[in-house]
Design a protein around this motif. Structure first.
Motif, PDB file in Angstrom:
ATOM      1  N   LEU A  17       0.996   1.059   1.043  1.00  0.00           N
ATOM      2  CA  LEU A  17       2.095   0.938  -0.054  1.00  0.00           C
ATOM      3  C   LEU A  17       1.843   1.834  -0.909  1.00  0.00           C
ATOM      4  O   LEU A  17       0.693   1.879  -1.731  1.00  0.00           O
ATOM      5  N   GLY A  39       0.550  -6.069   0.997  1.00  0.00           N
ATOM      6  CA  GLY A  39       0.923  -4.814   1.551  1.00  0.00           C
ATOM      7  C   GLY A  39       0.979  -4.884   3.158  1.00  0.00           C
ATOM      8  O   GLY A  39       1.018  -5.974   3.666  1.00  0.00           O
ATOM      9  N   MET A  91      -3.162  -6.808  -1.570  1.00  0.00           N
ATOM     10  CA  MET A  91      -3.174  -5.705  -2.783  1.00  0.00           C
ATOM     11  C   MET A  91      -3.910  -6.231  -4.027  1.00  0.00           C
ATOM     12  O   MET A  91      -3.919  -5.341  -5.012  1.00  0.00           O
ATOM     13  N   TYR A 139       6.055   0.688  -2.611  1.00  0.00           N
ATOM     14  CA  TYR A 139       5.864  -0.793  -2.933  1.00  0.00           C
ATOM     15  C   TYR A 139       6.924  -1.512  -3.660  1.00  0.00           C
ATOM     16  O   TYR A 139       7.568  -0.816  -4.761  1.00  0.00           O
TER      17      TYR A 139
END
Length: 244
Positions: free
Chosen positions: A159, A177, A182, A230
């Protein structure tokens, strides 16, 4: 002949003069009356002082009935105060957490990976991180010397993270992600380069820093073909299983 003379009428009996009241008796009667009044008032005063005033009920609620659902101004005010205090404490803790140092493992990606590490504050934004990464890499990669920070991208778990987000934001949100969490920025191998691309290990992947121009030229080729922007709360529709 002379008429017989009627005898003169006897004068009416004189009334006995009214007897003057005895002054002493009147005085004694008045004294007794005053004394009775005085003692009576004192007795009544004592009764009034001795009798406590009636207590007014402080609440008309039945103690045996649950009234938590009823409006209660004092309770609501206390609850609002506790919420405000908790919010202030949480914000203070967050500001303190943002100052903590965070080591970021990343890979400069130009078709192959070049692993690096740098340490920044946890509250730093992606923009700040990219600026520091550019400074760290520009001595070895001439293309980065002329590149502005806006021309760099940070990719974490497939992302592309916008530059206004901070690492603290990702950690607090426990963002995930396509291929892993993340919010872990330690140095690990990209599992998809060494094994099954549909398997997520318990080791997260280092983020990638790359030039936006490189991405535009290679976004049809793996791994760039898998990258998406994202967006918090968006389910990206792919699931990886975890080994073990």
């Amino acid at each position: 002949q002379s008429q017989p003379v009627a005898p003169a009428a006897a004068p009416p009996p004189k009334k006995a003069p009214a007897r003057a009241p005895d002054a002493r008796a009147a005085k004694r009667a008045k004294t007794r009356q005053l004394a009775q009044l005085s003692f009576g008032d004192a007795f009544e005063d004592e009764e009034e002082e001795a009798a406590p005033p009636p207590k007014r009920p402080t609440s008309l609620k039945c103690p045996d009935v649950d009234t938590a659902f009823l409006p209660d101004a004092a309770r609501d005010a206390a609850k609002a105060q506790r919420r405000a205090q908790a919010a202030a404490e949480w914000l203070a803790a967050q500001e303190e957490a943002k100052k903590a140092p965070l080591q970021i493992a990343y890979s400069y990606w130009d078709g192959s990976g070049h692993r690096r590490k740098l340490t920044i504050e946890r509250g730093a934004t992606i923009h700040t991180f990219l600026e520091k990464a550019r400074e760290q890499l520009s001595g070895e990669f001439p293309d980065l010397r002329r590149a502005a920070v806006e021309n760099l991208m940070y990719v974490k778990e497939d992302l592309i993270v916008p530059s206004h987000y901070s690492f603290h934001d990702l950690i607090v949100a426990k963002a995930r992600g396509k291929s892993g969490p993340m919010f872990d920025f330690s140095a690990r191998e990209d599992v998809r380069l060494v094994g099954d691309v549909r398997t997520e290990s318990d080791a997260v992947h280092p983020g990638k820093v790359c030039l936006r121009a490189w991405y535009e030229r290679n976004k049809h080729i793996f791994p760039a073909s898998r990258w998406d922007n994202y967006e918090p709360g968006v389910d990206h529709g792919e699931r990886y299983t975890v080994k073990g």
